[in-house]
Design an enzyme around this catalytic site. Sequence first.
Site, PDB file in Angstrom:
ATOM      1  N   LYS A 422      49.117  21.296  46.334  1.00 44.12           N
ATOM      2  CA  LYS A 422      48.260  21.584  45.188  1.00 44.12           C
ATOM      3  C   LYS A 422      46.810  21.594  45.640  1.00 44.12           C
ATOM      4  O   LYS A 422      46.419  20.862  46.538  1.00 44.12           O
ATOM      5  CB  LYS A 422      48.449  20.540  44.081  1.00 44.12           C
ATOM      6  CG  LYS A 422      49.715  20.724  43.265  1.00 44.12           C
ATOM      7  CD  LYS A 422      49.757  19.755  42.090  1.00 44.12           C
ATOM      8  CE  LYS A 422      50.988  19.994  41.231  1.00 44.12           C
ATOM      9  NZ  LYS A 422      51.058  19.063  40.074  1.00 44.12           N
ATOM     10  N   SER A 424      42.531  22.741  44.075  1.00 46.51           N
ATOM     11  CA  SER A 424      41.633  22.616  42.930  1.00 46.51           C
ATOM     12  C   SER A 424      41.753  23.829  42.021  1.00 46.51           C
ATOM     13  O   SER A 424      42.313  24.861  42.405  1.00 46.51           O
ATOM     14  CB  SER A 424      40.191  22.475  43.431  1.00 46.51           C
ATOM     15  OG  SER A 424      39.830  23.590  44.225  1.00 46.51           O
ATOM     16  N   ASP A 570      34.455  25.530  53.627  1.00 46.33           N
ATOM     17  CA  ASP A 570      35.343  24.494  53.085  1.00 46.33           C
ATOM     18  C   ASP A 570      36.288  23.995  54.175  1.00 46.33           C
ATOM     19  O   ASP A 570      37.499  23.890  53.967  1.00 46.33           O
ATOM     20  CB  ASP A 570      36.128  25.043  51.894  1.00 46.33           C
ATOM     21  CG  ASP A 570      36.791  23.924  51.080  1.00 46.33           C
ATOM     22  OD1 ASP A 570      36.371  22.762  51.217  1.00 46.33           O
ATOM     23  OD2 ASP A 570      37.722  24.213  50.309  1.00 46.33           O
TER      24      ASP A 570
END
EC number: 2.7.11.1
Length: 841
Positions: A422, A424, A570
């Site tokens: 999972k 964001s 990121d």
Amino acid sequence: MPPRCPFLRHLFFLLLLLSPWIMSPCGGAADDVTYPIVPSSPGRRSILQIRREPPTEPNTKLVVDRDGKVFLKQQPKETPYWSFSTGSPMHSLYQAPANNNTENATEITRPHIIVEYLNNSKAATTVDGYHNWTVQEFFRQKPLVTDDGVTLGSETTSAYLVDGRSGRLIHVYKSTGDTKITNALVKPASTEDFVNEPLLIRRTDSKLEHFSKTTGKLVWNLTVSHFRAALLCDPVFNSGYDLGPKLQTGIYMPLLCGSQIDVRGPEIVIRVLHDQPMNVKMLPSPSLNHFESENSIMPFGKARESRKLQEQHKQKYTYLFGQWSPVKLLAPLVLLGVVVSVFIKKFSSRGSDVSLKAGPSKKKKNRKSAKDTNRQSVPRGQDQFELIEGGQMLLGFNNFQSGATDGRKIGKLFLSSKEIAKGSNGTVVFEGIYEGRPVAVKRLVRSHHEVAFKEIQNLIASDQHTNIIRWYGVEYDQDFVYLSLERCTCSLDDLIKSYLEFSMTKVLENNDSTEGVAAYKIQLDSLEGVIKGNNFWKVGGHPSPLMLKLMRDIVCGIVHLHELGIVHRDLKPQNVLISKDMTLSAKLSDMGISKRMSRDMSSLGHLATGSGSSGWQAPEQLLQGRQTRAVDMFSLGCVIFYTITGCKHPFGDDLERDVNIVKNKVDLFLVEHVPEASDLISRLLNPDPDLRPSATEVLLHPMFWNSEMRLSFLRDASDRVELENREADSEILKAMESTAPVAIGGKWDEKLEPVFITNIGRYRRYKYDSIRDLLRVIRNKLNHHRELPPEIQELVGTVPEGFDEYFAVRFPKLLIEVYRVISLHCREEEVFRKYFKCDII
């Protein structure tokens, strides 16, 4: 009679009362007036607003001229809106000079092939001695053997990524790998790299070559180009009425988002001499598909087919209901729907009462929600641009047939319900199969389509690199976008934690439930095959060659992205994926917030949208300052520290990391036992982005050197300082000796065995506090290793690994201190260029 029959009887009488009013026309022939069906796509008006103007045809078109220049033209005046050149004409023809000097030559030999362009009003004429072929017919014949030789065919593909609004050429992809041509075609741009209407023009150059059967020499060759366009934007950008995105008031793109069309060019006729037969002794080979038929490669976009379907719907609409007012038609339908819904509600409630009384069912049935049903019934938008591989677009249906029931089919994608991870903003990763290959399916909320398509663009640009995750295709449904990505084993974060056998007590300390502990045990078991037999740390906590290889993979991926002008933004252990083939390799993933800079841009500006993950961002990201490639280098420093220390962070625990990053409160104590790593990480975490090393410089840092290169550098450094005169006040010698307290930590003879000191004392006297003398010892013993006594050879170990480890354990800071001095004084000297320049190493 069952109790619900009276209700059915009432419903039947109501329908009888309504039927005359429903079926009677308002007058006039049913074929005189028709009403178009209103598409039920999101964002359009409701059925109450059914009166509207009929859909219009696109008022622009894509064409290509003889010189290979692509135009977007406004119709009907054919006014160019924008254009760009693909670099070469649509066709080229070469014919070897005829040999007319022989004794039997009575006339000038006519050319084997003639290529002629036809105007719209001009038909193909016949020429005596020649046979006319269309391009499709001519290229369909290859390869073949004729009486005078052999004809062979080949194909190359180029793709041109263009801003659909301005025609600005963003990037060129070539299957031939001709980077010089690519760089010459692409002009620097100062606008934002992400565009809402990215248009991909594919140029396929089909080539035939005819060789003489007797001499084997080339007689002639012919190349003809075919152009195809794909609009890569999300269908939400379409303007409605089966029109593409709006360019300006009243002007629309000639194709819909997600669709593909041919780029029309001038018609060509090929004339071939009659003595050049084109239909004998065909050799087995795949044909040039795009010349077989237009629909065999890529069907035209949805616009044309949808209009045909709409005309059919209009005829059915008129035939069934006549010349009806839409409001009169709508009222009874709404009333009928209310009645039927009431009936269904009563029926279902009574049915549930009966089932409760009868007790639980012995056999459970799988039932799907209405939402799932809708997803399965949603037609696949249009011809989607699915995959770019080696510069070519690959299309076709998925031949995968799965017997699994735990999932569903979306276009070419079989989506499993098994969740992998999972992220964001509602992002979830599932297992899946795309065109027969296992993939990881990244599901993004459709409202975040910009993130999805930005990630696709950057994955396309960085495709084919071993350290960047591969992208295979994209699918949609009503709610989500599904990216099919290369399937990897785990993330770097999972790998480190699994290797350390992340204890159950640690999980319990985080207040996880027993189910969480059980799930984590399953995860550890699933990775046992990956970590078994692999060592990530040496004795003493130094990273093993495998760990260094994984960290080097990460840096190689960053180097590739930065060369393309892409800033990841990121980077963290969770976004580094591990693939297991012959060995483990690391790949960069999750490029949803990455940015691409044009060639004349040095930064993303102060207001770059999107942000990285908490605890892994550079201070300029947290403070919304000017962002450059250096933001990735800061994150890389955190990742390297995290990997070497086994899940520790240089800026502390989760909640305090961002504050410590801004305040530059960094603690590198846990990597001080690895001086090369400590040096590199401290430079990467410099609060001043201009002082951080580039990705290429990191790749060349001593931390990634193997034993052979480490010893080679120390030997070259010894040669360099050996000739320096102490009395001449040598700058490099002074700098080298000034580091002795740190590099040696006292007198170096105290850290070597007596037998070794005795051996070196036989030949000359040494100063035991001098770095130059210690380097001389290392150089001499390395050069004469085979001549050393057996006991000394056994002591220092084999060359290079054992020998390097012997001195590295005793003088761990020697290499990095010497490296700093040489880097400052001698990096431009020829002998040291291989240690500092990427083009040499």
